[in-house]
Motif scaffolding. Structure first.
Motif, PDB file in Angstrom:
ATOM      1  N   GLU A   1    -124.021  18.128-109.420  1.00 27.46           N
ATOM      2  CA  GLU A   1    -123.129  17.484-108.476  1.00 27.46           C
ATOM      3  C   GLU A   1    -122.571  18.532-107.519  1.00 27.46           C
ATOM      4  N   CYS A   2    -122.546  18.194-106.224  1.00 27.40           N
ATOM      5  CA  CYS A   2    -122.025  19.117-105.217  1.00 27.40           C
ATOM      6  C   CYS A   2    -120.499  19.033-105.209  1.00 27.40           C
ATOM      7  N   ASP A   3    -119.840  20.176-105.403  1.00 27.63           N
ATOM      8  CA  ASP A   3    -118.385  20.182-105.427  1.00 27.63           C
ATOM      9  C   ASP A   3    -117.779  20.750-104.146  1.00 27.63           C
TER      10      ASP A   3
ATOM     11  N   GLU B   1    -126.474  18.391-105.192  1.00 28.72           N
ATOM     12  CA  GLU B   1    -126.930  19.549-104.425  1.00 28.72           C
ATOM     13  C   GLU B   1    -128.007  20.261-105.233  1.00 28.72           C
ATOM     14  N   CYS B   2    -129.208  20.370-104.662  1.00 27.37           N
ATOM     15  CA  CYS B   2    -130.303  21.012-105.379  1.00 27.37           C
ATOM     16  C   CYS B   2    -130.156  22.526-105.310  1.00 27.37           C
ATOM     17  N   GLU B   3    -130.155  23.152-106.468  1.00 31.07           N
ATOM     18  CA  GLU B   3    -130.017  24.617-106.520  1.00 31.07           C
ATOM     19  C   GLU B   3    -131.283  25.314-106.041  1.00 31.07           C
ATOM     20  N   GLU B   4    -132.385  24.600-106.017  1.00 32.52           N
ATOM     21  CA  GLU B   4    -133.649  25.216-105.640  1.00 32.52           C
ATOM     22  C   GLU B   4    -133.863  25.190-104.114  1.00 32.52           C
ATOM     23  N   CYS B   5    -133.739  23.985-103.534  1.00 33.81           N
ATOM     24  CA  CYS B   5    -134.029  23.858-102.087  1.00 33.81           C
ATOM     25  C   CYS B   5    -132.782  23.720-101.228  1.00 33.81           C
ATOM     26  N   GLY B   6    -131.618  23.485-101.846  1.00 38.43           N
ATOM     27  CA  GLY B   6    -130.363  23.418-101.111  1.00 38.43           C
ATOM     28  C   GLY B   6    -130.087  22.086-100.430  1.00 38.43           C
ATOM     29  N   GLN B   7    -130.924  21.087-100.675  1.00 40.27           N
ATOM     30  CA  GLN B   7    -130.710  19.784-100.044  1.00 40.27           C
ATOM     31  C   GLN B   7    -129.514  19.057-100.656  1.00 40.27           C
ATOM     32  N   ILE B   8    -128.800  18.297 -99.837  1.00 34.13           N
ATOM     33  CA  ILE B   8    -127.678  17.471-100.272  1.00 34.13           C
ATOM     34  C   ILE B   8    -128.114  16.019-100.175  1.00 34.13           C
ATOM     35  N   PHE B   9    -127.886  15.227-101.255  1.00 38.45           N
ATOM     36  CA  PHE B   9    -128.368  13.848-101.263  1.00 38.45           C
ATOM     37  C   PHE B   9    -127.629  13.055-102.331  1.00 38.45           C
ATOM     38  N   PRO B  10    -127.579  11.712-102.251  1.00 38.31           N
ATOM     39  CA  PRO B  10    -126.956  10.891-103.298  1.00 38.31           C
ATOM     40  C   PRO B  10    -127.850  10.880-104.539  1.00 38.31           C
ATOM     41  N   SER B  11    -127.231  10.911-105.694  1.00 36.73           N
ATOM     42  CA  SER B  11    -127.996  11.056-106.933  1.00 36.73           C
ATOM     43  C   SER B  11    -128.924   9.876-107.205  1.00 36.73           C
ATOM     44  N   GLN B  12    -128.654   8.688-106.636  1.00 37.45           N
ATOM     45  CA  GLN B  12    -129.527   7.549-106.888  1.00 37.45           C
ATOM     46  C   GLN B  12    -130.896   7.706-106.259  1.00 37.45           C
ATOM     47  N   THR B  13    -131.065   8.728-105.391  1.00 36.71           N
ATOM     48  CA  THR B  13    -132.380   8.965-104.792  1.00 36.71           C
ATOM     49  C   THR B  13    -133.228   9.927-105.623  1.00 36.71           C
TER      50      THR B  13
ATOM     51  N   ALA C   1    -116.871  19.704-100.719  1.00 31.48           N
ATOM     52  CA  ALA C   1    -116.651  18.543 -99.842  1.00 31.48           C
ATOM     53  C   ALA C   1    -116.909  18.885 -98.377  1.00 31.48           C
ATOM     54  N   ASN C   2    -116.554  20.092 -97.966  1.00 27.22           N
ATOM     55  CA  ASN C   2    -116.772  20.488 -96.572  1.00 27.22           C
ATOM     56  C   ASN C   2    -118.263  20.537 -96.236  1.00 27.22           C
ATOM     57  N   LEU C   3    -119.075  21.020 -97.184  1.00 26.00           N
ATOM     58  CA  LEU C   3    -120.516  21.062 -96.970  1.00 26.00           C
ATOM     59  C   LEU C   3    -121.081  19.652 -96.835  1.00 26.00           C
ATOM     60  N   VAL C   4    -120.605  18.751 -97.702  1.00 20.88           N
ATOM     61  CA  VAL C   4    -121.069  17.360 -97.632  1.00 20.88           C
ATOM     62  C   VAL C   4    -120.727  16.761 -96.271  1.00 20.88           C
ATOM     63  N   TRP C   5    -119.502  17.026 -95.807  1.00 15.71           N
ATOM     64  CA  TRP C   5    -119.085  16.518 -94.490  1.00 15.71           C
ATOM     65  C   TRP C   5    -119.992  17.039 -93.387  1.00 15.71           C
ATOM     66  N   ASN C   6    -120.251  18.334 -93.420  1.00 22.64           N
ATOM     67  CA  ASN C   6    -121.071  18.943 -92.369  1.00 22.64           C
ATOM     68  C   ASN C   6    -122.500  18.395 -92.361  1.00 22.64           C
ATOM     69  N   VAL C   7    -123.044  18.157 -93.573  1.00 20.75           N
ATOM     70  CA  VAL C   7    -124.392  17.600 -93.662  1.00 20.75           C
ATOM     71  C   VAL C   7    -124.441  16.217 -93.014  1.00 20.75           C
ATOM     72  N   GLN C   8    -123.413  15.399 -93.295  1.00 24.96           N
ATOM     73  CA  GLN C   8    -123.377  14.062 -92.711  1.00 24.96           C
ATOM     74  C   GLN C   8    -123.191  14.120 -91.199  1.00 24.96           C
ATOM     75  N   GLN C   9    -122.345  15.062 -90.752  1.00 24.47           N
ATOM     76  CA  GLN C   9    -122.144  15.210 -89.311  1.00 24.47           C
ATOM     77  C   GLN C   9    -123.441  15.595 -88.609  1.00 24.47           C
ATOM     78  N   LEU C  10    -124.189  16.509 -89.246  1.00 25.19           N
ATOM     79  CA  LEU C  10    -125.463  16.926 -88.665  1.00 25.19           C
ATOM     80  C   LEU C  10    -126.426  15.745 -88.565  1.00 25.19           C
ATOM     81  N   LYS C  11    -126.446  14.889 -89.584  1.00 25.85           N
ATOM     82  CA  LYS C  11    -127.300  13.705 -89.547  1.00 25.85           C
ATOM     83  C   LYS C  11    -126.898  12.778 -88.397  1.00 25.85           C
ATOM     84  N   ILE C  12    -125.571  12.605 -88.222  1.00 25.17           N
ATOM     85  CA  ILE C  12    -125.073  11.749 -87.145  1.00 25.17           C
ATOM     86  C   ILE C  12    -125.479  12.309 -85.786  1.00 25.17           C
ATOM     87  N   ILE C  13    -125.320  13.637 -85.625  1.00 25.92           N
ATOM     88  CA  ILE C  13    -125.683  14.286 -84.357  1.00 25.92           C
ATOM     89  C   ILE C  13    -127.179  14.103 -84.072  1.00 25.92           C
ATOM     90  N   ASN C  14    -128.002  14.307 -85.100  1.00 28.17           N
ATOM     91  CA  ASN C  14    -129.452  14.162 -84.922  1.00 28.17           C
ATOM     92  C   ASN C  14    -129.827  12.724 -84.549  1.00 28.17           C
TER      93      ASN C  14
END
Length: 249
Positions: free
Chosen positions: A73-75, A33-45, A77-90
């Motif tokens: 690291e984003c701790d 989780e980026c503290e600057e822009c707030g984006q959630i992403f896998p660290s390998q990217t 879990a609910n935020l991670v879930w919601n981000v993935q759900q939003l991607k699925i919806i989009n």
């Protein structure tokens, strides 16, 4: 309940390529989780993070979205879930939009095909009409595939040119042919019925059975005119070759 069997069966390199992160607390890639822009992403990217020569150390990692150094690291879990759900919806919305566009395109294509078919049919009718106007051989009776006799069309002599329906022209030609024994047929010329007949020729004097003529009266039409014209032609031809004329009743 989510089946994790397929995920566990993936090799480590495949898991990284597909964007999976370590889920068994053994270290490795994680959800950042980026503290600057707030984006959630896998660290390998993340950008950077390569090993520094033979020192055993690694360089800094950078957020792939804004370049912030070493996203944590984003701790949550609910935020991670919601981000993935939003991607699925989009993605689902995009898929539905593509399906709708495909349906519209298919409808337009079907409409264009129908227009082309109608245009083709109109062209065929136009060509047929032109053929009739130019005097090509055309069907001699509605609903049949018969055409003007090639011999009569090519070698016959003109008997008359009348403006009558093709069905009446067919009746005249068949009636005169049956009564006289001389081939008579018709075709269109300039949109009008052109009746032709073969010449009466024979080594001996032919016997021609001539059908009766129509008398001119109040109901005298071009049909009767065409019949009489064919009859007069038969009479003239028979006399020219010295034939024996018998008048039918």
């Amino acid at each position: 309940m989510t089946d994790t069997t397929d995920i566990a069966a993936l090799r480590p390199a495949e898991r990284v390529k597909l964007g999976f992160v370590t889920d068994d607390n053994t270290g490795g890639h994680y959800v950042a989780e980026c503290e600057e822009c707030g984006q959630i992403f896998p660290s390998q990217t993340c950008d950077g993070g390569e090993q520094i020569a033979d020192s055993g150390d690694y360089g800094d990692c950078y957020c792939p979205h804004c370049g912030f150094i070493d996203p944590l690291e984003c701790d949550n879990a609910n935020l991670v879930w919601n981000v993935q759900q939003l991607k699925i919806i989009n993605l689902t919305s995009q898929l539905e939009a593509e399906r709708q566009r495909a349906d519209v395109a298919e409808g337009e294509l079907r409409s264009e095909v129908m227009k082309n078919l109608l245009a083709t049919d109109c062209m065929r009718k136009a060509h047929r009409k032109i053929a009739e106007m130019e005097g090509e051989q055309v069907p001699v009776a509605a609903g049949t595939i018969e055409k003007c006799s090639p011999d009569v069309y090519a070698k016959g002599v003109s008997a008359c040119l009348v403006d009558i329906p093709k069905e009446k022209a067919e009746v005249i030609c068949r009636g005169i042919s049956a009564a006289s024994g001389v081939a008579v047929d018709w075709h269109y010329v300039g949109g009008r019925v052109h009746i032709k007949a073969m010449r009466v020729t024979a080594p001996q004097k032919p016997v021609v059975l001539l059908p009766p003529a129509y008398e001119k009266s109040a109901d005298f039409t071009e049909y009767h005119q065409g019949w009489n014209a064919c009859r007069n032609y038969m009479l003239a031809e028979a006399k020219e070759v010295g034939g024996i004329v018998k008048y039918g009743e």
